[in-house]
Design a protein around this motif. Sequence first.
Motif, PDB file in Angstrom:
ATOM      1  N   ARG A 105      -1.143  -7.504   5.502  1.00 37.94           N
ATOM      2  CA  ARG A 105      -0.470  -7.560   4.199  1.00 37.94           C
ATOM      3  C   ARG A 105      -1.457  -7.918   3.096  1.00 37.94           C
ATOM      4  N   TRP A 106      -2.340  -8.866   3.362  1.00 39.83           N
ATOM      5  CA  TRP A 106      -3.336  -9.301   2.370  1.00 39.83           C
ATOM      6  C   TRP A 106      -4.245  -8.139   1.972  1.00 39.83           C
ATOM      7  N   LEU A 107      -4.698  -7.376   2.953  1.00 35.92           N
ATOM      8  CA  LEU A 107      -5.602  -6.263   2.669  1.00 35.92           C
ATOM      9  C   LEU A 107      -4.898  -5.142   1.910  1.00 35.92           C
ATOM     10  N   GLN A 108      -3.629  -4.915   2.214  1.00 36.12           N
ATOM     11  CA  GLN A 108      -2.875  -3.895   1.483  1.00 36.12           C
ATOM     12  C   GLN A 108      -2.700  -4.288   0.021  1.00 36.12           C
ATOM     13  N   PHE A 214      11.012   6.582   4.104  1.00 35.30           N
ATOM     14  CA  PHE A 214      11.587   5.716   3.075  1.00 35.30           C
ATOM     15  C   PHE A 214      11.430   6.333   1.690  1.00 35.30           C
ATOM     16  N   ALA A 215      10.337   7.041   1.477  1.00 35.86           N
ATOM     17  CA  ALA A 215      10.103   7.657   0.165  1.00 35.86           C
ATOM     18  C   ALA A 215      11.215   8.651  -0.191  1.00 35.86           C
ATOM     19  N   LYS A 216      11.762   9.320   0.808  1.00 40.54           N
ATOM     20  CA  LYS A 216      12.838  10.302   0.563  1.00 40.54           C
ATOM     21  C   LYS A 216      14.055   9.652  -0.078  1.00 40.54           C
ATOM     22  N   PHE A 217      14.319   8.405   0.289  1.00 38.91           N
ATOM     23  CA  PHE A 217      15.522   7.716  -0.201  1.00 38.91           C
ATOM     24  C   PHE A 217      15.236   6.793  -1.383  1.00 38.91           C
ATOM     25  N   LEU A 218      13.982   6.755  -1.794  1.00 36.23           N
ATOM     26  CA  LEU A 218      13.586   5.908  -2.923  1.00 36.23           C
ATOM     27  C   LEU A 218      12.887   6.731  -4.001  1.00 36.23           C
ATOM     28  N   HIS A 219      13.166   8.030  -4.023  1.00 36.35           N
ATOM     29  CA  HIS A 219      12.452   8.948  -4.922  1.00 36.35           C
ATOM     30  C   HIS A 219      12.649   8.595  -6.389  1.00 36.35           C
ATOM     31  N   HIS A 220      13.774   7.932  -6.720  1.00 36.99           N
ATOM     32  CA  HIS A 220      14.052   7.578  -8.116  1.00 36.99           C
ATOM     33  C   HIS A 220      13.052   6.547  -8.651  1.00 36.99           C
ATOM     34  N   TYR A 221      12.301   5.897  -7.762  1.00 39.89           N
ATOM     35  CA  TYR A 221      11.252   4.967  -8.204  1.00 39.89           C
ATOM     36  C   TYR A 221       9.882   5.644  -8.255  1.00 39.89           C
ATOM     37  N   HIS A 222       9.838   6.926  -7.933  1.00 36.14           N
ATOM     38  CA  HIS A 222       8.572   7.679  -7.892  1.00 36.14           C
ATOM     39  C   HIS A 222       7.531   6.931  -7.058  1.00 36.14           C
ATOM     40  N   PRO A 223       7.849   6.670  -5.788  1.00 31.09           N
ATOM     41  CA  PRO A 223       6.943   5.870  -4.947  1.00 31.09           C
ATOM     42  C   PRO A 223       5.608   6.569  -4.706  1.00 31.09           C
ATOM     43  N   GLN A 224       4.592   5.769  -4.555  1.00 35.16           N
ATOM     44  CA  GLN A 224       3.252   6.268  -4.210  1.00 35.16           C
ATOM     45  C   GLN A 224       3.038   5.990  -2.728  1.00 35.16           C
ATOM     46  N   VAL A 225       2.863   7.048  -1.930  1.00 37.80           N
ATOM     47  CA  VAL A 225       2.658   6.897  -0.491  1.00 37.80           C
ATOM     48  C   VAL A 225       1.158   6.857  -0.206  1.00 37.80           C
ATOM     49  N   GLU A 226       0.730   5.776   0.452  1.00 41.63           N
ATOM     50  CA  GLU A 226      -0.679   5.579   0.779  1.00 41.63           C
ATOM     51  C   GLU A 226      -0.829   5.561   2.298  1.00 41.63           C
ATOM     52  N   SER A 227      -1.476   6.578   2.846  1.00 39.58           N
ATOM     53  CA  SER A 227      -1.544   6.696   4.302  1.00 39.58           C
ATOM     54  C   SER A 227      -2.470   5.668   4.945  1.00 39.58           C
ATOM     55  N   ASP A 228      -3.591   5.350   4.306  1.00 43.02           N
ATOM     56  CA  ASP A 228      -4.571   4.434   4.897  1.00 43.02           C
ATOM     57  C   ASP A 228      -4.848   3.255   3.967  1.00 43.02           C
ATOM     58  N   LEU A 229      -3.787   2.603   3.522  1.00 46.20           N
ATOM     59  CA  LEU A 229      -3.949   1.528   2.547  1.00 46.20           C
ATOM     60  C   LEU A 229      -4.709   0.343   3.128  1.00 46.20           C
ATOM     61  N   LEU A 230      -4.441   0.012   4.396  1.00 47.79           N
ATOM     62  CA  LEU A 230      -5.157  -1.108   5.007  1.00 47.79           C
ATOM     63  C   LEU A 230      -6.653  -0.799   5.075  1.00 47.79           C
ATOM     64  N   LEU A 231      -7.011   0.429   5.411  1.00 52.42           N
ATOM     65  CA  LEU A 231      -8.420   0.812   5.447  1.00 52.42           C
ATOM     66  C   LEU A 231      -9.068   0.629   4.076  1.00 52.42           C
ATOM     67  N   LYS A 232      -8.372   1.043   3.025  1.00 58.95           N
ATOM     68  CA  LYS A 232      -8.911   0.885   1.666  1.00 58.95           C
ATOM     69  C   LYS A 232      -9.139  -0.590   1.346  1.00 58.95           C
ATOM     70  N   GLY A 233      -8.171  -1.428   1.713  1.00 59.15           N
ATOM     71  CA  GLY A 233      -8.303  -2.858   1.468  1.00 59.15           C
ATOM     72  C   GLY A 233      -9.422  -3.478   2.277  1.00 59.15           C
ATOM     73  N   LEU A 234      -9.565  -3.052   3.525  1.00 59.56           N
ATOM     74  CA  LEU A 234     -10.603  -3.590   4.402  1.00 59.56           C
ATOM     75  C   LEU A 234     -11.992  -3.209   3.886  1.00 59.56           C
ATOM     76  N   ARG A 235     -12.140  -1.973   3.455  1.00 55.05           N
ATOM     77  CA  ARG A 235     -13.431  -1.538   2.904  1.00 55.05           C
ATOM     78  C   ARG A 235     -13.771  -2.324   1.634  1.00 55.05           C
ATOM     79  N   HIS A 236     -12.754  -2.523   0.798  1.00 55.08           N
ATOM     80  CA  HIS A 236     -12.948  -3.287  -0.439  1.00 55.08           C
ATOM     81  C   HIS A 236     -13.370  -4.718  -0.109  1.00 55.08           C
ATOM     82  N   TYR A 237     -12.706  -5.313   0.872  1.00 55.50           N
ATOM     83  CA  TYR A 237     -13.010  -6.685   1.287  1.00 55.50           C
ATOM     84  C   TYR A 237     -14.456  -6.793   1.763  1.00 55.50           C
TER      85      TYR A 237
END
Length: 247
Positions: A105-108, A214-237
């Motif tokens: 969660r922290w890395l995301q 979940f994005a299908k049922f929350l489309h009214h919020y225009h969600p951003q789907v991130e497939s490898d978010l933990l990887l991005k956070g880990l690399r940043h860390y």
Amino acid sequence: MKSLWLDIGNTRLKYWITQNDQVLEHAAELHLQSPADLLLGLIQHFRHQKLTQVGISSVLDSENNQRIQMILAILDIPIIFAKVHAEYAGLKCGYDVPGQLGIDRWLQVLAMAKPDENFCVIGCGTALTIDLVQGLQHLGGYILPNLYLQRDSLIQNTKGIKIPDSAFDNLKPGHNTVDAVHHGILLGLISTIDQIMQQSPKKLILTGGDARLFAKFLHHYHPQVESDLLLKGLRHYVQLNSALSKA
């Protein structure tokens, strides 16, 4: 520069091999409560990759992490375990005891946090984790059983009802027990997210295996789907950690 990135969760071990910003190899395997043994089977493959560093996100206890470190020492390259900090790169942890926040969660959150933006970051994995971020302040969050954990719990605790696998595909009232269970569980989680999103303006970020569902049922919020978010956070860390160690 080739790097190995490990995400060791409660049930799966995921790894990425990257060169610069390109993912060269990605795999995810069940570790059956023995991630060190699984890693031992992969180590020769990693040795042939001419890697320069390893970054690790691990939810395991210190004893298991030590075993992981001993196996990776065979590679003879720097190994960095990501940790939750009270403050890191300006991002402040919202937990009273930062070490109790899951590293995933922290890395995301670390991957998304920006000074002038607010986010709701939802991990759609084994658990549904919800973290709120206001600028560079993590506000804490929520943890709920995911779709399948809720269904399995209902099966185990309800006599006489057998619920086969079915699609979590809509929110309409079910006209049979199977649909009523699946639609009800999905409605509960979507309603929870709706309630959180309506409290204050924020950008919705979805990651994990069920993010697109979940994005299908929350489309009214225009969600951003991130497939490898933990990887991005880990690399940043790791990049920040390396920069700080050289300073």
